[in-house]
Design a protein around this motif. Structure first.
Motif, PDB file in Angstrom:
ATOM      1  N   SER A 234       7.978   6.310   4.549  1.00  0.00           N
ATOM      2  CA  SER A 234       9.339   6.463   4.036  1.00  0.00           C
ATOM      3  C   SER A 234      10.113   5.148   4.049  1.00  0.00           C
ATOM      4  O   SER A 234      11.259   5.096   3.574  1.00  0.00           O
ATOM      5  N   TYR A 235       9.512   4.087   4.588  1.00  0.00           N
ATOM      6  CA  TYR A 235      10.159   2.780   4.632  1.00  0.00           C
ATOM      7  C   TYR A 235       9.495   1.847   3.622  1.00  0.00           C
ATOM      8  O   TYR A 235       8.293   1.928   3.380  1.00  0.00           O
ATOM      9  N   SER A 236      10.276   0.963   3.039  1.00  0.00           N
ATOM     10  CA  SER A 236       9.749   0.030   2.038  1.00  0.00           C
ATOM     11  C   SER A 236      10.332  -1.349   2.271  1.00  0.00           C
ATOM     12  O   SER A 236      11.337  -1.523   2.959  1.00  0.00           O
ATOM     13  N   GLY A 237       9.690  -2.328   1.681  1.00  0.00           N
ATOM     14  CA  GLY A 237      10.127  -3.712   1.813  1.00  0.00           C
ATOM     15  C   GLY A 237       8.941  -4.613   2.095  1.00  0.00           C
ATOM     16  O   GLY A 237       7.920  -4.183   2.640  1.00  0.00           O
ATOM     17  N   SER A 238       9.082  -5.870   1.732  1.00  0.00           N
ATOM     18  CA  SER A 238       7.991  -6.821   1.942  1.00  0.00           C
ATOM     19  C   SER A 238       7.915  -7.301   3.379  1.00  0.00           C
ATOM     20  O   SER A 238       6.924  -7.923   3.776  1.00  0.00           O
ATOM     21  N   ALA A 239       8.961  -7.042   4.163  1.00  0.00           N
ATOM     22  CA  ALA A 239       8.970  -7.483   5.565  1.00  0.00           C
ATOM     23  C   ALA A 239       9.582  -6.393   6.432  1.00  0.00           C
ATOM     24  O   ALA A 239      10.809  -6.286   6.552  1.00  0.00           O
ATOM     25  N   GLY A 240       8.735  -5.567   7.023  1.00  0.00           N
ATOM     26  CA  GLY A 240       9.183  -4.564   7.966  1.00  0.00           C
ATOM     27  C   GLY A 240       8.786  -4.968   9.372  1.00  0.00           C
ATOM     28  O   GLY A 240       7.688  -5.502   9.594  1.00  0.00           O
ATOM     29  N   TYR A 241       9.657  -4.746  10.330  1.00  0.00           N
ATOM     30  CA  TYR A 241       9.409  -5.159  11.716  1.00  0.00           C
ATOM     31  C   TYR A 241       9.484  -3.938  12.637  1.00  0.00           C
ATOM     32  O   TYR A 241      10.389  -3.111  12.524  1.00  0.00           O
ATOM     33  N   ILE A 242       8.542  -3.855  13.563  1.00  0.00           N
ATOM     34  CA  ILE A 242       8.544  -2.822  14.593  1.00  0.00           C
ATOM     35  C   ILE A 242       9.030  -3.459  15.889  1.00  0.00           C
ATOM     36  O   ILE A 242       8.527  -4.515  16.295  1.00  0.00           O
TER      37      ILE A 242
ATOM     38  N   GLN B 100       0.856  -1.184   0.000  1.00  0.00           N
ATOM     39  CA  GLN B 100       0.000   0.000   0.000  1.00  0.00           C
ATOM     40  C   GLN B 100       0.894   1.236   0.000  1.00  0.00           C
ATOM     41  O   GLN B 100       2.099   1.160   0.252  1.00  0.00           O
ATOM     42  N   GLY B 101       0.306   2.393  -0.265  1.00  0.00           N
ATOM     43  CA  GLY B 101       1.090   3.603  -0.396  1.00  0.00           C
ATOM     44  C   GLY B 101       1.563   4.164   0.931  1.00  0.00           C
ATOM     45  O   GLY B 101       2.709   4.594   1.069  1.00  0.00           O
ATOM     46  N   ILE B 102       0.706   4.183   1.932  1.00  0.00           N
ATOM     47  CA  ILE B 102       1.022   4.815   3.210  1.00  0.00           C
ATOM     48  C   ILE B 102       0.635   3.880   4.348  1.00  0.00           C
ATOM     49  O   ILE B 102      -0.440   3.259   4.311  1.00  0.00           O
ATOM     50  N   GLU B 103       1.509   3.798   5.352  1.00  0.00           N
ATOM     51  CA  GLU B 103       1.193   3.045   6.561  1.00  0.00           C
ATOM     52  C   GLU B 103       1.408   3.947   7.774  1.00  0.00           C
ATOM     53  O   GLU B 103       2.278   4.816   7.771  1.00  0.00           O
ATOM     54  N   PHE B 104       0.629   3.695   8.808  1.00  0.00           N
ATOM     55  CA  PHE B 104       0.789   4.398  10.080  1.00  0.00           C
ATOM     56  C   PHE B 104       0.823   3.388  11.211  1.00  0.00           C
ATOM     57  O   PHE B 104       0.101   2.384  11.197  1.00  0.00           O
TER      58      PHE B 104
ATOM     59  N   TRP C 232      18.460  -1.189  12.593  1.00  0.00           N
ATOM     60  CA  TRP C 232      17.270  -0.691  13.267  1.00  0.00           C
ATOM     61  C   TRP C 232      17.320   0.832  13.306  1.00  0.00           C
ATOM     62  O   TRP C 232      18.332   1.414  13.672  1.00  0.00           O
ATOM     63  N   THR C 233      16.224   1.465  12.932  1.00  0.00           N
ATOM     64  CA  THR C 233      16.130   2.923  12.896  1.00  0.00           C
ATOM     65  C   THR C 233      15.098   3.385  13.911  1.00  0.00           C
ATOM     66  O   THR C 233      13.990   2.846  13.954  1.00  0.00           O
ATOM     67  N   THR C 234      15.471   4.364  14.717  1.00  0.00           N
ATOM     68  CA  THR C 234      14.526   4.912  15.691  1.00  0.00           C
ATOM     69  C   THR C 234      13.410   5.661  14.977  1.00  0.00           C
ATOM     70  O   THR C 234      13.657   6.437  14.048  1.00  0.00           O
TER      71      THR C 234
ATOM     72  N   ILE D 250      12.439   0.421  13.796  1.00  0.00           N
ATOM     73  CA  ILE D 250      11.943  -0.296  12.625  1.00  0.00           C
ATOM     74  C   ILE D 250      13.125  -0.875  11.862  1.00  0.00           C
ATOM     75  O   ILE D 250      14.203  -0.264  11.801  1.00  0.00           O
ATOM     76  N   SER D 251      12.929  -2.065  11.312  1.00  0.00           N
ATOM     77  CA  SER D 251      13.963  -2.697  10.487  1.00  0.00           C
ATOM     78  C   SER D 251      13.304  -3.313   9.256  1.00  0.00           C
ATOM     79  O   SER D 251      12.210  -3.873   9.331  1.00  0.00           O
TER      80      SER D 251
END
Length: 489
Positions: free
Chosen positions: A452-460, A386-390, A425-427, A409-410
């Motif tokens: 501003s982050y992309s990828g099929s697997a993002g982790y919080i 999707q275009g935007i995530e929150f 990992w980015t704060t 986030i990574s």
């Protein structure tokens, strides 16, 4: 003979009058690119005999709370007795009347890291001390302090005055200005430091900055920079679209500004201004050098509509096995240092989420180890679908005692605990319950933009840092609940 003397006196008076009026700067906008011999000699002597120090060194000399009791009524401005000076570039200008008997200087004409205020008993400084002018301030026999106690604005001034609120510096007089503020022949372009409203801190007070994608608040259409019913200053709200709501800031305009009656622009764009503070120092403000630094001709921004977003993932931790490390619903809990880990617990808090609800909790109290680092990591989120995530969540603490909680986030973690620490990992910015908050209160993180982050697997990840040493309090508890990722339909 008497007539001759009178004629001579008249001629001398006329010459003196011409000399005085020729120095008046109010209508002279030219910038002098050469200095008098006397000022050149004084500057060279300073460079030959004194030592340059950094802005931060000068600031550190002043202690606004010498008794360390949280009260600044014992503040004493610091008298500098050594032969030292700072070099800086003037970021403010009183040419339009929006600054009065003050200068702001920053330590570099581009990408500054520190700035200070100078108060002086002199008006119409814009020619002598024009914006961008390289100046050397001889600190010997001057004071570092505040103009108003507790303001947090580091100020260079003269002999202090004291009252029940502490000591404050006073304005430099004519002789001190001539002796201590020495110009070079250099004027640099002051390149504005690009910031967002949220990034402005005490560090930026006195710097010339630029904020983009902003506009004046909706209810200010048709108004001017200055409200004629005000006496001294008018505060006008600036706003920038931030997801589903606005980030706001204040533009402050003096009653003496020559642009005070100009209409506020109605479009969106950018503003270049000096970071300052309100008189009571409770809020940051922007102050214009000139209305020419306002460029808002673009279309106004639009807020996002929550109805256009769907819930991609949510977790309230209900149904998880309490008392043991969290490992269900795709979550990973990992004790990097120590053995204490994130657990699902039943809360007794009376506030939201309320007693009886299950939450994620981590605390170092009783761990018997000097350091505890524990990670709670979400399932993978597809950031390309999707275009935007929150991101949104709630946090609380139980006497956090100087322990820390980071939200990260990574997009390159491989999902194994062995590689948690080696992943990137980015704060990410989030509102997190602080040390001083009531332990039963819960705080909403706000909607955190992940676009501003992309990828099929993002982790919080929630990274807890604490411990249970024999001395020191870093053993508090943090709690998380109602984790949610929203995505645009």
């Amino acid at each position: 003979m008497n007539k001759t003397i009178k004629s001579l006196n008249l001629i001398l008076i006329l010459i003196a009058s011409f000399a005085v009026t020729s120095c008046v700067q109010d209508d002279d906008y030219t910038i002098p690119n050469s200095l008098g011999d006397e000022e050149n000699y004084a500057l060279q002597e300073l460079l030959d005999t004194a030592t340059e120090v950094s802005f931060d060194y000068a600031k550190a000399l002043y202690n606004s709370d010498p008794n360390e009791d949280g009260d600044t009524d014992d503040a004493i401005p610091y008298l500098i007795e050594n032969d030292v000076y700072i070099k800086g570039y003037i970021s403010s200008s009183d040419r339009t009347g929006n600054f009065y008997k003050e200068l702001y200087i920053q330590n570099s004409s581009e990408n500054p890291t520190s700035a200070m205020k100078v108060i002086l008993d002199q008006v119409s400084n814009y020619n002598q001390f024009n914006k961008g002018r390289e100046v050397y301030i001889k600190l010997t026999d001057l004071y570092i302090g505040e103009e108003r106690t507790g303001s947090g604005v580091y100020t260079i001034g003269g002999e202090p005055e004291f009252d029940q609120y502490g000591g404050t510096v006073t304005s430099l007089n004519f002789n001190q200005i001539a002796e201590n503020i020495l110009r070079s022949g250099t004027t640099e372009e002051i390149v504005p430091l690009n910031l967002t409203f949220a990034e402005i801190t005490d560090q930026h007070v006195g710097m010339f900055v630029q904020v983009d994608n902003i506009e004046f608040a909706d209810n200010l259409n048709g108004l001017q920079y200055f409200d004629p019913i005000e006496v001294y200053d008018t505060a006008r709200t600036l706003q920038s679209c931030s997801g589903f709501g606005y980030d706001t800031f204040i533009l402050e305009t003096s009653s003496f500004a020559d642009f005070k009656a100009k209409d506020l622009p109605t479009g969106n764009g950018s503003i270049k201004a000096v970071v300052s503070k309100t008189f009571d120092a409770t809020s940051y403000v922007l102050a214009l050098n000139s209305v020419d630094d306002v460029d808002m001709e673009g279309p106004r921004c639009s807020l996002l509509d929550l109805d256009d977003f769907a819930t991609l993932f949510e977790e309230d931790f209900e149904g998880m096995s309490t008392g043991s490390a969290i490992s269900s619903n795709g979550w990973t809990s990992y004790a990097q240092v120590g053995t204490y880990n994130w657990r699902a617990l039943t809360t007794t808090d009376t506030g939201n989420p309320g007693p009886g609800n299950t939450i994620a909790s981590m605390g170092a109290y009783g761990s018997s180890t000097d350091e505890n680092i524990a990670w709670l990591i979400s399932p993978a989120i597809d950031l390309d679908a999707q275009g935007i995530e929150f991101l949104n969540f709630q946090s609380s603490n139980s006497f956090s005692d100087d322990s820390e909680l980071e939200v990260l986030i990574s997009t390159d973690w491989d999902g194994t605990t062995a590689n948690v620490a080696s992943a990137t990992w980015t704060t990410i910015p989030a509102i997190i319950a602080g040390d001083d908050e009531f332990y039963q209160d819960w705080f909403d993180s706000g909607l955190i933009n992940l676009s501003s982050y992309s990828g099929s697997a993002g982790y919080i990840a929630f990274k807890y840092i604490g411990g249970y040493p024999s001395s020191g309090d870093i053993d508090g508890t943090y709690e998380i609940d109602n984790f949610k990722i929203l995505g645009e339909n």
